[in-house]
Motif scaffolding. Sequence first.
Motif, PDB file in Angstrom:
ATOM      1  N   VAL A  80      -6.389   3.640   9.377  1.00  0.00           N
ATOM      2  CA  VAL A  80      -5.996   3.576   7.956  1.00  0.00           C
ATOM      3  C   VAL A  80      -6.438   2.219   7.425  1.00  0.00           C
ATOM      4  O   VAL A  80      -5.845   1.312   7.621  1.00  0.00           O
ATOM      5  CB  VAL A  80      -4.706   3.972   7.624  1.00  0.00           C
ATOM      6  CG1 VAL A  80      -4.402   4.068   6.473  1.00  0.00           C
ATOM      7  CG2 VAL A  80      -4.393   5.136   8.505  1.00  0.00           C
ATOM      8  N   ARG A  81      -7.364   2.163   6.604  1.00  0.00           N
ATOM      9  CA  ARG A  81      -7.952   0.781   6.248  1.00  0.00           C
ATOM     10  C   ARG A  81      -7.002   0.473   4.918  1.00  0.00           C
ATOM     11  O   ARG A  81      -6.915   1.216   4.110  1.00  0.00           O
ATOM     12  CB  ARG A  81      -9.238   0.999   5.573  1.00  0.00           C
ATOM     13  CG  ARG A  81     -10.037  -0.125   4.898  1.00  0.00           C
ATOM     14  CD  ARG A  81     -11.387  -0.192   4.406  1.00  0.00           C
ATOM     15  NE  ARG A  81     -12.133  -0.072   5.607  1.00  0.00           N
ATOM     16  CZ  ARG A  81     -13.523   0.346   5.515  1.00  0.00           C
ATOM     17  NH1 ARG A  81     -13.964   0.752   4.389  1.00  0.00           N
ATOM     18  NH2 ARG A  81     -14.024   0.573   6.675  1.00  0.00           N
ATOM     19  N   ILE A  82      -6.681  -0.854   5.036  1.00  0.00           N
ATOM     20  CA  ILE A  82      -5.824  -1.581   4.109  1.00  0.00           C
ATOM     21  C   ILE A  82      -6.732  -2.331   3.288  1.00  0.00           C
ATOM     22  O   ILE A  82      -7.672  -2.898   3.951  1.00  0.00           O
ATOM     23  CB  ILE A  82      -4.667  -2.019   4.517  1.00  0.00           C
ATOM     24  CG1 ILE A  82      -3.576  -1.048   5.011  1.00  0.00           C
ATOM     25  CG2 ILE A  82      -4.027  -2.964   3.349  1.00  0.00           C
ATOM     26  CD1 ILE A  82      -2.411  -1.942   5.534  1.00  0.00           C
ATOM     27  N   TYR A  96      -4.082   1.078  12.358  1.00  0.00           N
ATOM     28  CA  TYR A  96      -3.408   0.841  10.676  1.00  0.00           C
ATOM     29  C   TYR A  96      -4.227  -0.568  10.548  1.00  0.00           C
ATOM     30  O   TYR A  96      -3.950  -1.468  11.263  1.00  0.00           O
ATOM     31  CB  TYR A  96      -2.129   1.099  10.526  1.00  0.00           C
ATOM     32  CG  TYR A  96      -1.664   1.790   9.330  1.00  0.00           C
ATOM     33  CD1 TYR A  96      -1.359   3.000   9.306  1.00  0.00           C
ATOM     34  CD2 TYR A  96      -1.770   1.005   8.038  1.00  0.00           C
ATOM     35  CE1 TYR A  96      -0.835   3.488   8.216  1.00  0.00           C
ATOM     36  CE2 TYR A  96      -1.393   1.680   7.047  1.00  0.00           C
ATOM     37  CZ  TYR A  96      -0.946   3.166   6.906  1.00  0.00           C
ATOM     38  OH  TYR A  96      -0.545   3.511   5.542  1.00  0.00           O
ATOM     39  N   ASP A  97      -4.597  -0.943   9.454  1.00  0.00           N
ATOM     40  CA  ASP A  97      -5.163  -2.131   8.913  1.00  0.00           C
ATOM     41  C   ASP A  97      -6.579  -2.110   8.568  1.00  0.00           C
ATOM     42  O   ASP A  97      -7.164  -2.512   7.665  1.00  0.00           O
ATOM     43  CB  ASP A  97      -4.642  -3.214   9.639  1.00  0.00           C
ATOM     44  CG  ASP A  97      -3.400  -3.441   9.579  1.00  0.00           C
ATOM     45  OD1 ASP A  97      -2.651  -2.787   8.865  1.00  0.00           O
ATOM     46  OD2 ASP A  97      -2.736  -4.561  10.306  1.00  0.00           O
ATOM     47  N   THR A 115      -4.794   3.511   0.467  1.00  0.00           N
ATOM     48  CA  THR A 115      -5.569   3.179   1.868  1.00  0.00           C
ATOM     49  C   THR A 115      -6.543   4.192   2.065  1.00  0.00           C
ATOM     50  O   THR A 115      -6.828   5.196   0.921  1.00  0.00           O
ATOM     51  CB  THR A 115      -4.544   3.351   2.987  1.00  0.00           C
ATOM     52  OG1 THR A 115      -4.042   4.496   2.664  1.00  0.00           O
ATOM     53  CG2 THR A 115      -3.653   2.064   2.752  1.00  0.00           C
ATOM     54  N   GLU A 116      -7.498   4.024   2.962  1.00  0.00           N
ATOM     55  CA  GLU A 116      -8.394   5.074   3.226  1.00  0.00           C
ATOM     56  C   GLU A 116      -8.548   5.208   4.589  1.00  0.00           C
ATOM     57  O   GLU A 116      -8.399   4.434   5.446  1.00  0.00           O
ATOM     58  CB  GLU A 116      -9.649   4.212   2.584  1.00  0.00           C
ATOM     59  CG  GLU A 116     -11.013   5.242   3.018  1.00  0.00           C
ATOM     60  CD  GLU A 116     -12.215   4.448   2.491  1.00  0.00           C
ATOM     61  OE1 GLU A 116     -13.248   4.760   2.937  1.00  0.00           O
ATOM     62  OE2 GLU A 116     -12.123   3.166   2.339  1.00  0.00           O
ATOM     63  N   GLY A 136      -0.582   7.016   3.175  1.00  0.00           N
ATOM     64  CA  GLY A 136      -1.461   6.543   4.330  1.00  0.00           C
ATOM     65  C   GLY A 136      -1.205   7.035   5.797  1.00  0.00           C
ATOM     66  O   GLY A 136      -2.122   7.787   6.450  1.00  0.00           O
ATOM     67  N   THR A 155       0.734  -1.262  -0.055  1.00  0.00           N
ATOM     68  CA  THR A 155       0.112   0.113   0.059  1.00  0.00           C
ATOM     69  C   THR A 155       1.025   1.197   0.020  1.00  0.00           C
ATOM     70  O   THR A 155       1.944   1.279   0.416  1.00  0.00           O
ATOM     71  CB  THR A 155      -0.718  -0.021   1.407  1.00  0.00           C
ATOM     72  OG1 THR A 155      -0.225  -0.037   2.298  1.00  0.00           O
ATOM     73  CG2 THR A 155      -1.879  -1.206   1.343  1.00  0.00           C
ATOM     74  N   LYS A 188      -7.562  -5.076   2.245  1.00  0.00           N
ATOM     75  CA  LYS A 188      -7.013  -6.667   2.405  1.00  0.00           C
ATOM     76  C   LYS A 188      -7.269  -7.619   1.270  1.00  0.00           C
ATOM     77  O   LYS A 188      -6.453  -8.294   0.838  1.00  0.00           O
ATOM     78  CB  LYS A 188      -7.067  -6.969   3.874  1.00  0.00           C
ATOM     79  CG  LYS A 188      -6.604  -6.268   4.909  1.00  0.00           C
ATOM     80  CD  LYS A 188      -7.052  -6.358   6.383  1.00  0.00           C
ATOM     81  CE  LYS A 188      -8.459  -5.978   6.573  1.00  0.00           C
ATOM     82  NZ  LYS A 188      -8.656  -4.620   6.561  1.00  0.00           N
ATOM     83  N   ASP A 196       2.384   3.831   1.790  1.00  0.00           N
ATOM     84  CA  ASP A 196       2.541   3.825   3.104  1.00  0.00           C
ATOM     85  C   ASP A 196       2.658   5.455   3.510  1.00  0.00           C
ATOM     86  O   ASP A 196       2.291   5.848   4.497  1.00  0.00           O
ATOM     87  CB  ASP A 196       3.324   2.979   3.955  1.00  0.00           C
ATOM     88  CG  ASP A 196       2.900   1.543   3.865  1.00  0.00           C
ATOM     89  OD1 ASP A 196       1.993   1.480   4.758  1.00  0.00           O
ATOM     90  OD2 ASP A 196       3.475   0.604   3.193  1.00  0.00           O
TER      91      ASP A 196
END
Lengths: 333, 333
Positions: free
Chosen positions: A290-292, A274-275, A325-326, A165, A160, A294, A162
């Motif tokens: 922080v949405r990854i 984060y994730d 990311t979001e 993010g 991602t 996935k 980063d």
Amino acid sequence: MDRVTMEDVAEEAGVSINTVSRALNDKPDINPQTKKEILQIAEELNYQPNRFAKGLRSSKTSTLGVIVADILNPFFSALLKGIEKSAREDGYSIIVQDTDEKYENEQSAIQTALAEQVDGLLISPVQTNDQTIMDLRNSDLPFVLLGRHFDDLETHYVVTDDVKGAKTAVNHLIEKGHERIALINGPSHISSSKERLRGYRQAMKNHGLSINESFILEDNVMIEHGYETAKNLLAKTPSPTAVLCYSDFVALGVIKAARDEGLKISDDLAVVGYDDIFFATCLEVPLTTVRIPKKKMGKKAFKTLKTLIGHEENVTELQKIKLETELVSRQST
Amino acid sequence: MDRVTMEDVAEEAGVSINTVSRALNDKPDINPQTKKEILQIAEELNYQPNRFAKGLRSSKTSTLGVIVADILNPFFSALLKGIEKSAREDGYSIIVQDTDEKYENEQSAIQTALAEQVDGLLISPVQTNDQTIMDLRNSDLPFVLLGRHFDDLETHYVVTDDVKGAKTAVNHLIEKGHERIALINGPSHISSSKERLRGYRQAMKNHGLSINESFILEDNVMIEHGYETAKNLLAKTPSPTAVLCYSDFVALGVIKAARDEGLKISDDLAVVGYDDIFFATCLEVPLTTVRIPKKKMGKKAFKTLKTLIGHEENVTELQKIKLETELVSRQST
DNA sequence: ATATTGATCGTGCACGTTAACGGTAAGGTT
DNA sequence: AACCTTACCGTTAACGTGCACGATCAATAT
């Protein structure tokens, strides 16, 4: 009841084995009518191709190796789920190995994968060493790195963005009025840590905020460490009013520590994870994070690997994919 | 650079392929000295057996299929982790499939596993149908059911003692002074739900407590449903003072609902979960729960499957294994 | 001395599939 | 009439391994 082979189908259809092969594999040089009949019979007899014979002949299995750092970590679970789904839809099976974030396990996992003769490999590398990855490049097995990559290693990867993010997360905290913002980062030698640190610095600088270097801490990815590190962090004076964490796991540790200190999340200490693992919403104070993407990431990694497998020997250009990311704003900030 | 075969080793050692085979497979009829030399050379050449040739010859892969209902559920992740570890230690690889709790996926997953020619199958069956499992019995592929089983189906399985687990949990609540105890159970047709209900009833009866039948609710395993069901439950008058949930996931939903209602966990509503997934400790009020030894369960399932594979055609007696659970008392009760 | 045994090793086939190659028959071309 | 093309299909060898069987040779028994 023995397995049905092509020979059985051939006999039943009154043709040779080869003709059956042609029919089953959509090869030319076959009468459409016979082909139809053969497929019909194969269906009736419930013929299932023997993948070992296939593999032996073509040295192509339809199997991929997936090596993850820790299945218990919901981040990797989600990744795995994405991979599994898209692989299955494409007729691939996946052999899963768990390295427990240990270097030596990664090493043997790769050896196992080679012995298994998978068509390709998806790896979320552990953080301690890149020697195994270098070795892997010397074999001609196509592989894609997942989530983490190495600057100095020219490999295909899906990660991602980063820098962006972390930047967005810090911007968000600054907008909320925070100035003393801490960063509990991952191990400093992995790419994502480096880039998030970069993003953190950029955001602070852009807003003319000075950086308290003692607010930048390095950590492991596990939850227990987040707790300890946060303890240290909160003991500092002046203490930070906000923390950006390397993962939701770490954020959980921070929240625990804050609770111990009698700090109220959001009011006394803003926390960003984060994730966006699924129980970020299940906390007392739902976690801003922080949405990854996935599953998408898993899917993308598979697609990338598939094109590599397709081209094989051809020197395809390096696939370096960065997903966006979001920032998901919840009550913890 | 081609793969090293037994022929290469044989040539290098100046013996026949067969002798190499004997050396590598610990067969008799071989001179210890030559054996030693061959092993030495095989090591030097980095010989890796071709598993497709092996599989074709012996129709034994060293691969197991694992079919789980939902990898994202930490319960299954932990199970998978246990399986993966013990399988790896024993030289088995595992092919993982995720059914998303959907019947049709389970069906095709089993078909895929058969086509993959795995040596055995580990399944955490979905709840809606047992037809596929019945079909599976007709093939001679050994398999073990995990976590859930079917009363009317004579299969091997590894589960937990659910009667006892629920009983212990209810006893615990009664000791804490609760009398209006609710049960949010899983789907009523699966074994674990039935048995936990039995345990619940027994515990209540043993303490002379009357059961409010409207306090017994059926639910899905997913978190969203726990929320809805709890909403309904809490609206009842008199409302329960304690709830035993089918899973920690469900408990999370209950806690969410209680929070919405302004109820304080433990004081206003005691909650007991089931499974003990790792973040049960991460909640605002750490969750009291019935711990399932997940990794051990995975390990046990593998061991069981392995003995089945060993005995093969022999009609080994049915393996019905029940593991003990443990009540972990935390702050939610 | 001959027969027998045991230790050690090689030969050859089989597992199920694919692909290169050759063969056949029908029809068209020179 | 002799040849070539096309469409279709069968023969065969090969992938790497394991196992049944036979072969060899030395040591022992008769």
